[in-house]
Design a protein around this motif. Structure first.
Motif, PDB file in Angstrom:
ATOM      1  N   ASN A 110       0.809  -1.218   0.000  1.00  0.00           N
ATOM      2  CA  ASN A 110       0.000   0.000   0.000  1.00  0.00           C
ATOM      3  C   ASN A 110       0.847   1.274   0.000  1.00  0.00           C
ATOM      4  O   ASN A 110       0.308   2.364   0.187  1.00  0.00           O
ATOM      5  CB  ASN A 110      -0.926   0.008   1.217  1.00  0.00           C
ATOM      6  N   LYS A 117       7.784   5.101  -9.736  1.00  0.00           N
ATOM      7  CA  LYS A 117       6.687   4.317  -9.152  1.00  0.00           C
ATOM      8  C   LYS A 117       5.552   5.225  -8.671  1.00  0.00           C
ATOM      9  O   LYS A 117       4.371   4.919  -8.865  1.00  0.00           O
ATOM     10  CB  LYS A 117       7.205   3.461  -8.000  1.00  0.00           C
ATOM     11  N   VAL A 118       5.913   6.334  -8.040  1.00  0.00           N
ATOM     12  CA  VAL A 118       4.895   7.263  -7.562  1.00  0.00           C
ATOM     13  C   VAL A 118       4.146   7.879  -8.739  1.00  0.00           C
ATOM     14  O   VAL A 118       2.923   7.999  -8.720  1.00  0.00           O
ATOM     15  CB  VAL A 118       5.535   8.364  -6.690  1.00  0.00           C
ATOM     16  N   TRP A 121       1.655   5.382 -10.075  1.00  0.00           N
ATOM     17  CA  TRP A 121       0.477   5.287  -9.216  1.00  0.00           C
ATOM     18  C   TRP A 121      -0.456   6.465  -9.437  1.00  0.00           C
ATOM     19  O   TRP A 121      -1.669   6.311  -9.462  1.00  0.00           O
ATOM     20  CB  TRP A 121       0.906   5.215  -7.747  1.00  0.00           C
ATOM     21  N   ARG A 124      -2.483   6.138 -12.568  1.00  0.00           N
ATOM     22  CA  ARG A 124      -3.564   5.146 -12.467  1.00  0.00           C
ATOM     23  C   ARG A 124      -4.565   5.504 -11.368  1.00  0.00           C
ATOM     24  O   ARG A 124      -5.458   4.726 -11.061  1.00  0.00           O
ATOM     25  CB  ARG A 124      -2.967   3.763 -12.167  1.00  0.00           C
ATOM     26  N   ASN A 126      -4.059   5.624  -8.260  1.00  0.00           N
ATOM     27  CA  ASN A 126      -3.899   4.733  -7.108  1.00  0.00           C
ATOM     28  C   ASN A 126      -3.472   5.489  -5.858  1.00  0.00           C
ATOM     29  O   ASN A 126      -3.432   4.918  -4.772  1.00  0.00           O
ATOM     30  CB  ASN A 126      -2.838   3.662  -7.399  1.00  0.00           C
ATOM     31  N   CYS A 127      -3.104   6.754  -6.016  1.00  0.00           N
ATOM     32  CA  CYS A 127      -2.492   7.504  -4.924  1.00  0.00           C
ATOM     33  C   CYS A 127      -3.530   8.255  -4.103  1.00  0.00           C
ATOM     34  O   CYS A 127      -4.259   9.104  -4.619  1.00  0.00           O
ATOM     35  CB  CYS A 127      -1.461   8.477  -5.489  1.00  0.00           C
ATOM     36  N   ALA A 174       4.059   7.412  -2.239  1.00  0.00           N
ATOM     37  CA  ALA A 174       2.620   7.399  -2.504  1.00  0.00           C
ATOM     38  C   ALA A 174       1.961   6.335  -1.645  1.00  0.00           C
ATOM     39  O   ALA A 174       2.485   5.231  -1.503  1.00  0.00           O
ATOM     40  CB  ALA A 174       2.340   7.121  -3.978  1.00  0.00           C
ATOM     41  N   SER A 176      -1.757   4.256  -0.964  1.00  0.00           N
ATOM     42  CA  SER A 176      -3.074   3.954  -1.513  1.00  0.00           C
ATOM     43  C   SER A 176      -4.132   4.171  -0.434  1.00  0.00           C
ATOM     44  O   SER A 176      -3.824   4.493   0.715  1.00  0.00           O
ATOM     45  CB  SER A 176      -3.118   2.510  -2.015  1.00  0.00           C
TER      46      SER A 176
END
Length: 213
Positions: A110, A117-118, A121, A124, A126-127, A174, A176
């Protein structure tokens, strides 16, 4: 909506009264204190130590007022010894707790760190929370333009964020959605308050009411 068309009640926000302002705030915005067996004021940032507790807003100057005006003795109804460096102890306790929480989030998938990577996210959606190191460069702070992120926090240094990922330094993190991320968010906001001065208690309350929405 609940059964029969009734609207479900939202979970009630737990509130506590600040020892300094005498106003009530969401519990997540305050620091709890207890007395140890020797009568020393002890911060309980996790909120699980036994004994009678008193609360002070997570705001540097309000904590200083509680320490200097004998308010802890008044709140505990007995002599309370304020140790030297209490604010520094609160700071270290919060940092240690937040690092543990971020580490748990990382292990459960999570939380991610690192620019690419951040960024992925964020693309998408996801953050939920974006943590950026407080000591990152001005250029570094503008490289990522968060979209659909509920909150951006810069309470922790790159070295402190790095500890949660087993690295020397981390600039971008980040998180989730989820209960764990919400707890991290609440505690990074408390740390920010401990590290800055907010002299206006009305402003403090307004800011934290906005944070609860």
């Amino acid at each position: 909506m609940g059964r029969g068309g009734k609207t479900k009640d939202r979970p009630r926000t737990i509130e506590r009264r600040c020892l300094v302002t005498r106003e009530t705030y969401p519990k997540a915005c305050l620091i709890r204190f207890v007395l140890d067996p020797n009568g020393h004021v002890t911060p309980d940032v996790v909120g699980k130590l036994p004994g009678r507790g008193v609360y002070v807003c997570a705001c540097q100057n309000l904590l200083q007022k509680a320490m200097s005006n004998g308010l802890f003795s008044w709140g505990f109804k007995k002599a309370a010894i304020v140790p030297d460096g209490l604010i520094e102890l609160i700071d270290k306790s919060l940092v240690r707790y937040i690092i543990e929480l971020i580490s748990l989030a990382r292990k459960s998938g999570n939380a991610v760190a690192g620019f690419q990577k951040v960024k992925a996210w964020m693309s998408r959606e996801n953050c939920f929370v974006f943590l950026q190191a407080s000591d990152s460069s001005k250029r570094g702070k503008t490289k990522l333009q968060p979209q659909n992120v509920q909150c951006i926090i810069n309470s922790l240094s790159s070295q402190e964020l790095g500890l949660a990922f087993g690295r020397e330094y981390v600039v971008n993190v980040a998180l989730s959605t989820g209960k764990l991320s919400q707890t991290i968010l609440e505690n990074t906001k408390r740390l920010k308050g401990v590290r800055q001065i907010t002299s206006n208690s009305t402003r403090f309350k307004r800011e934290n009411e906005l944070n609860e929405r």
